[in-house]
Design an enzyme around this catalytic site. Structure first.
Site, PDB file in Angstrom:
ATOM      1  N   HIS A  37      16.849 -45.649 -40.747  1.00 24.42           N
ATOM      2  CA  HIS A  37      16.250 -46.995 -40.821  1.00 24.42           C
ATOM      3  C   HIS A  37      15.511 -47.174 -42.144  1.00 24.42           C
ATOM      4  CE1 HIS A  37      16.207 -46.248 -36.322  1.00 24.42           C
ATOM      5  NE2 HIS A  37      16.903 -47.359 -36.407  1.00 24.42           N
ATOM      6  N   GLY A 147      23.413 -50.093 -40.613  1.00 25.08           N
ATOM      7  CA  GLY A 147      23.874 -48.754 -40.995  1.00 25.08           C
ATOM      8  C   GLY A 147      25.357 -48.560 -40.702  1.00 25.08           C
TER       9      GLY A 147
END
Ligand code: PAF
Length: 280
Positions: A37, A147
């Site tokens: 993250h 991601g």
């Protein structure tokens, strides 16, 4: 750094930024933030004038038998990390702020969601598309960051944005791994030490498949079979899927060409982990 709990607070702040002509980036997360993250947030800070990170454990993307209740949470640590990276606003709504009791509208997608994780988790991507759509409507970002580790999710979001004409740039960011190769995931925390060791079989299989392709192997079956055999050599691992699919449509392919996604989901003990590589 501002923390907002309501849609109204977020909208008010974003409107002020936009009035000043600033660009806004969004990093949607479910919290328990790790270096994966952090890499998304760093990229967002680089590319946008202001950055919003949402920390929302979205109940509608979990099936009743899944890990919503046990999903790890640490909002204080999440805020510290966001602040250290330069995030401007953390949006942390209660489920009741996001979903009215009589909520009955959702965004669903066909084709791309019928394979891989969508096959094992048939209600998952409806929940993801719906919440991401809501977050896009609330934050109205110029760019949103996801991601590559959730490769199918990234493909699904890109398709949703295209199909529904959303004026948002989707930025995909590379997989971040532990030093020994394991892809970073909030769910790694479920693993005991024996399972943590066994979980390395995922990245080992991924690196092996990647090497086969780099060495010129173009048969999807050959790559898949070799990866299956590798994963099956680990007694604690149980394969959910090992698939070679088209990188855009998520449908199985016979020949590895560009763009192809090689994706795996494997249970290690009770923990389901995913990993992948893209041939591009
Ligand atoms: O990838 C995640 O953490 C979630 O699926 C997302 C995109 C934040 C939606 O809840």
């Amino acid at each position: 750094m501002q923390i907002a709990y309501t849609v109204e607070e977020v909208r008010k702040q974003v409107k002020e930024w936009k009035k000043e002509g600033l660009t806004v980036g969004l990093v949607p997360t479910m919290g328990y933030l790790h270096e994966g993250h952090a890499s998304l947030m760093k990229k967002a800070v680089e590319q946008c004038d202001r950055v919003v990170t949402s920390v929302f454990l979205n109940p509608i993307q979990f099936a009743p038998n899944e890990d919503l209740e046990s999903y790890p949470r640490d909002f204080e640590a999440d805020c510290k990390l966001c602040d250290s990276i330069g995030v401007n606003l953390v949006f942390h709504p209660e489920p009741s702020e996001m979903y009215a009791p009589d909520f009955c509208t959702s965004v669903n997608m066909d084709i791309l969601t019928t394979t891989l994780c969508g096959k094992s988790r048939p209600t998952h991507f409806g929940g993801v598309c719906t919440v991401v759509n809501k977050l896009f409507n609330i934050v109205a970002p110029d760019r949103a960051f996801f991601g590559q580790k959730d490769a199918q999710q990234l493909a699904v979001i890109r398709r949703m944005v295209r199909d529904l004409n959303m004026d948002i740039e989707i930025v995909g960011c590379p997989i971040i791994r532990e030093e020994d190769g394991l892809a970073k995931s909030s769910r790694n925390t479920y693993l005991n030490s024996e399972e943590r060791q066994a979980a390395l079989i995922l990245s080992k299989a991924i690196f092996m498949g990647q090497q086969m392709v780099a060495d010129g192997e173009t048969s999807a079956k050959a790559v898949r079979d070799a990866m299956v055999a590798k994963i099956e050599s680990e007694p604690l691992a149980k394969i959910d899927y090992v698939e070679v699919v088209d990188g855009i449509t998520m449908q199985p392919v016979e020949t590895v060409a560009s763009p192809t996604l090689v994706a795996i989901a494997v249970y290690v003990g009770k923990t389901r982990l995913i990993d992948n590589f893209i041939v591009d």
